[in-house]
Each structure stands twice: as structure tokens, then as C-alpha cells.
Design an enzyme around this catalytic site. Structure first.
Site, mmCIF file in Angstrom:
data_model
loop_
_atom_site.group_PDB
_atom_site.id
_atom_site.type_symbol
_atom_site.label_atom_id
_atom_site.label_comp_id
_atom_site.label_asym_id
_atom_site.label_seq_id
_atom_site.Cartn_x
_atom_site.Cartn_y
_atom_site.Cartn_z
ATOM 1 N N GLY A 240 41.598 45.949 42.159
ATOM 2 C CA GLY A 240 40.938 45.561 43.313
ATOM 3 C C GLY A 240 40.824 46.881 44.240
ATOM 4 N N PRO A 275 43.803 47.361 37.305
ATOM 5 C CG PRO A 275 44.168 49.860 36.900
ATOM 6 C CD PRO A 275 44.686 48.427 36.665
ATOM 7 N NE ARG A 277 34.950 47.434 42.541
ATOM 8 C CZ ARG A 277 33.877 46.709 42.197
ATOM 9 N NH1 ARG A 277 32.492 47.045 42.170
ATOM 10 N NH2 ARG A 277 33.974 45.399 42.419
ATOM 11 C CE1 TYR A 317 29.739 40.241 43.909
ATOM 12 C CE2 TYR A 317 29.050 42.408 42.767
ATOM 13 C CZ TYR A 317 29.686 41.008 42.722
ATOM 14 O OH TYR A 317 30.607 40.808 41.552
ATOM 15 C CB CYS A 343 8.878 37.752 37.962
ATOM 16 S SG CYS A 343 8.041 38.433 36.910
ATOM 17 C CE1 TYR A 371 34.016 43.694 37.371
ATOM 18 C CE2 TYR A 371 34.305 45.466 38.719
ATOM 19 C CZ TYR A 371 34.694 44.498 37.930
ATOM 20 O OH TYR A 371 36.265 44.189 38.081
HETATM 21 C C1 PLP Z 1 38.341 41.428 38.124
HETATM 22 C C2 PLP Z 1 39.536 41.468 38.256
HETATM 23 C C3 PLP Z 1 40.481 42.703 38.241
HETATM 24 C C4 PLP Z 1 39.882 44.185 38.336
HETATM 25 O O1 PLP Z 1 39.347 44.215 39.653
HETATM 26 P P1 PLP Z 1 38.839 45.566 40.047
HETATM 27 O O2 PLP Z 1 38.357 45.379 41.496
HETATM 28 O O3 PLP Z 1 37.662 45.837 39.028
HETATM 29 O O4 PLP Z 1 39.967 46.526 40.042
HETATM 30 C C5 PLP Z 1 42.001 42.574 38.188
HETATM 31 N N1 PLP Z 1 42.658 41.335 38.027
HETATM 32 C C6 PLP Z 1 41.921 40.139 37.969
HETATM 33 C C7 PLP Z 1 42.694 38.933 37.963
HETATM 34 C C8 PLP Z 1 40.395 40.323 38.148
HETATM 35 O O5 PLP Z 1 39.736 38.950 38.067
#
Ligand code: PLP
Length: 415
Positions: A240, A275, A277, A317, A343, A371
Site C-alpha cells: 500500500g 509491496p 506499486r 481512478y 469509443c 497496474y
Molecule cells: C493490491 C494488494 C497489495 C499491493 O498493494 P500496493 O499498493 O501495490 O503495494 C498487497 N496486498 C494485498 C492484499 C493487495 O490486495
């Protein structure tokens, strides 16, 4: 984004390879990743974890190309998967099942069986019926499934509502009252074995506060479990951590780990992180070419050959990606909505971007390593672009552009 810069000839490159050369060789649109940027991010995370027993489980859904997964496997990374398809990718890429955790709210029996057979590290269970199913499936196969419960700490991650997952209203995880009852139940079930606890509060989180709040709640809960004789071997703190797309100032790995570590204090439990992203987001870009410039009374549109089916984040988003010219022009810039050929009015990659453009110009959509391709589709019967990895002066094709024929090769006419 890291490892992309303008070279002496004034054109944008990634590591030592110019994007013009990539476009010439593989066409556009094209996904371009930097091996050095991925490795640097992984090593920085690993460095920040020094002194604590940690396993980094790269979140496969962020970018699941086999070459990328294989890079992580070579670095010693584990993996966080959310489907049987992702498990198969990890194994095909040489990833270790023993370092893989399985997240997600909808695991099927078939997916559970495949993960049990592979010998994964942990199932992150998200509901009571899933717990019952997991125990039953494992028993049928004469096994015991290692598991955590994904708890929902009810903290506000202050991110886009579609990527917030740690609020009581979200579908993810289990609230504390119910989680306690479920851990007691898990202790009695013959087919599961409690090994940890898991929390993941959302994505693109750019402040440290929500992570700290979630960890404090999880530790309190872990103490309750220990007092009941339910022993945990690891804490899985999810993923996250955000990245800079525009002007965000997310904490770096070192600051993130230091803050969590100070909350953990003397506790010596093994930590897992998931991790996605933050490891790949700034290591990739989407290269595209301007097809048409369409000037209008209210808006100017730059129609490019990439679209929302390739990079969905802006449409889904309202996400921002920097859009930069590969060979900047000296002319006066105009404001352009950079749009694709699909389209849908939601088919935009960037709105009101100040750029000096001519048809045929190459543009780079930055910070598209996470993503991007993994969320892409074939909508409008558009073949997915090629994916290439730059490694110093070398350029490797890691997925060729899809052919139009392949799009419907498996479809059948009615008799
Ligand atoms: C999507 C997800 C992640 C990765 O999230 P990032 O924001 O890309 O670090 C980690 N754990 C779970 C359970 C997820 O759904």
C-alpha cells in the site's frame, strides 16, 4: 520516475536506451521497464528492513510479467498472489511457493488445492466460510493449511475510495470481534494451522499515520490472541505504500520501516510485507505516438495510439500520469487532452496537458510500471502492446505485441 532521463541528444531514454530506438524496433504503444529501477527499489526496501526478520512478498497483481516475477525471484523475494493464475505465474517464473502468501476474498476450492499442493507459506483468510472451506479442502487432501486471518482495522487510509480496503465498509478482511471468534474456531478445525495475522489497508497511501494506526491495532489484537494461547509466527503488514506520480510526497522505505519498527519496539516477530506499486510503479512507462491533433473551439485533443484499455488508471481512478515528449519541441505549448482511440468518453490518459506537439511525436506516460499492463484489456479488439525490459545498454523483449488473429483464435462459430 526513476531511471528515465533526457540524454545528450535531447531525447528521453531509460537507462542507456533511447525511447526512439525502442519505438523503431518494437512499435507503439509499448511498455518499457527498467531492470535497474526495479532492483534498486527492491534493495532499498530490503535495506530498510535490516535488523528485523522480514520477508518481502511482491504483490504480483501490480505487474505480473514473467520476466519481472523472475527478477524478483532472483532477488530472493517472496510473492503475494490473489488467484490460481498468479500462483501459476509465480511458479513458472521460478518463484518459491514457500515464500508465497495467498490473499483475496474469493478463493475457489481449485485455487486452494493448487496452493496447498505447491506448499505455499500462508493463506490470508478473509471470511468464516472461507475458513471452513479451507479446512475441509486441506483435510480431503490429508493436509493442514497454514493460515492468517486478514483483519480489518477500520482505519482511513486517505486514498482513492476504490483502493481503500481497511474501512469497516470495505469487503476486505474481518472486524476484530468476529476475528477473535474465528481464530478460536480455527484452533479447533483439523485442516488449518494458525501461523499469523494479516492486514492491508489500501493502496497509494502517501502518509505514514494510517500504517501506524493499523499496526497498533494489530499488535493489541495479537496480544489478545497470545493470551488465549493462539501463537503467531508472523505479522503480515500488507502493501500500500504510495509513490510519486505528480507532486505526492510519500514516505521512503527507510522512514516507513523506521516508524513501524518504533511501534514494534522489542517484539521480535517475523514481518511480512506485500509491496507492489512501490517496487515497480516508477520503474516503467508507456510509450505512445500521436496519431492526430484535433483542435476544437472548447478543447484540443491529441489522439494517441495508447488508450484506456492499455492504461486504465486515469479512467478508473482519475489517476495522474506525467506525459512527457520523447523529443521536446521548442514551439509554444498548447493545452491538450491526451486521449486514445477507444469509443468511450472516459478514454483519456491525461487532461489539459501543456505540450508542444506535432502528429507522429512520441510521448511517454511515466510511472506506469504498476497496474498498467496487468489491468489492461482487449476492449475494442485492440491487441495488447509489447513489453520490453531495458537492462543498461541492452533491450529485451519480454512479451511480443499481441497479434489481431490471437484475439479471437479460440472463439467458435455456432453450428
Ligand atoms: C493490491 C494488494 C497489495 C499491493 O498493494 P500496493 O499498493 O501495490 O503495494 C498487497 N496486498 C494485498 C492484499 C493487495 O490486495
Amino acid at each position: 520516475m526513476s531511471h528515465a532521463s533526457y540524454g545528450e541528444n535531447g531525447t528521453l531514454g531509460i537507462e542507456a536506451v533511447s525511447l526512439e530506438a525502442i519505438a523503431q524496433r518494437y512499435g507503439t504503444p509499448c511498455w518499457v521497464y527498467s531492470r535497474a529501477a526495479i532492483e534498486a527499489a527492491y534493495r532499498a526496501f530490503e535495506q530498510a528492513c535490516a535488523g528485523r526478520e522480514t520477508l518481502i512478498c511482491y504483490a504480483v497483481k501490480a505487474n505480473s510479467n514473467l520476466a519481472i516475477l523472475n527478477l524478483f525471484a532472483r532477488l530472493g523475494s517472496g510473492f503475494d498472489i490473489v488467484s490460481g493464475g498468479e500462483l501459476a505465474r509465480v511458479l513458472a517464473a521460478g518463484g518459491a511457493a514457500q515464500k508465497t502468501v495467498f490473499s483475496g476474498v474469493g478463493k475457489t476450492e481449485e485455487e486452494m488445492r493448487a496452493a496447498l499442493a505447491a506448499g505455499i507459506l500462508c493463506f490470508n483468510v478473509e471470511s468464516e466460510p472461507e475458513l471452513e472451506r479451507l479446512s475441509r479442502v486441506a483435510r480431503q487432501d490429508g493436509l493442514s493449511a497454514p493460515m492468517s486471518l486478514r483483519v480489518n482495522p477500520d482505519v482511513d487510509a486517505s486514498t482513492h475510495p476504490y483502493i481503500a480496503t481497511g474501512l469497516a465498509e470495505n469487503k476486505f478482511g474481518i472486524g476484530y470481534v468476529e476475528a477473535l471468534a474465528l481464530y478460536r474456531r480455527a484452533k479447533q478445525l483439523p485442516g488449518v494451522c494458525v501461523v499469523g495475522i494479516d492486514v492491508h489497508i489500501g493502496s497509494q497511501i502517501t502518509e505514514i499515520g494510517p500504517f501506524v494506526a493499523a499496526l497498533e491495532k494489530v499488535l493489541e489484537f495479537a496480544d489478545t490472541l497470545e493470551a488465549e494461547g493462539i501463537h503467531l509466527e508472523h505479522l503480515d503488514l500488507g502493501g500500500g505504500l504510495g509513490i510519486r506520480y505528480r507532486d505526492e510526497e510519500p514516505p521512503g522505505f527507510a522512514e516507513y520501516l523506521a516508524r513501524l519498527s518504533s511501534v514494534l519496539g522489542e517484539r521480535r516477530i517475523r514481518l511480512l510485507f506485500e509491496p507492489g506499486r512501490s517496487l515497480v510503479g516508477n520503474a516503467g512507462l508507456l510509450l505512445t505516438r500521436v496519431e492526430y491533433l484535433k483542435r476544437g473551439p472548447l478543447k484540443n485533443f491529441a489522439v494517441v495510439d495508447a488508450a484506456m484499455n492499455d492504461l486504465l488508471r486515469p479512467a478508473l481512478y482519475q489517476a495522474w500520469h506525467d506525459i512527457v515528449p520523447v523529443r521536446p519541441r521548442a514551439a509554444e505549448p498548447l493545452d491538450w487532452d491526451v486521449v486514445g482511440p477507444v469509443c468511450e468518453s472516459a478514454d483519456f490518459l491525461g487532461l489539459e496537458r501543456s505540450l508542444a506537439l506535432e502528429p507522429g511525436d512520441l510521448l511517454a506516460l511515466l510511472s506506469a510500471g504498476a497496474y498498467g499492463m496487468s489491468m489492461s484489456s482487449n476492449y475494442n479488439s485492440r491487441p495488447r502492446p509489447a513489453e520490453v525490459v531495458v537492462d543498461g545498454p541492452a533491450l529485451h523483449l519480454v512479451r511480443p505485441r499481441e497479434s489481431i488473429g490471437s484475439l479471437f483464435a479460440s472463439e467458435r462459430l455456432l453450428p
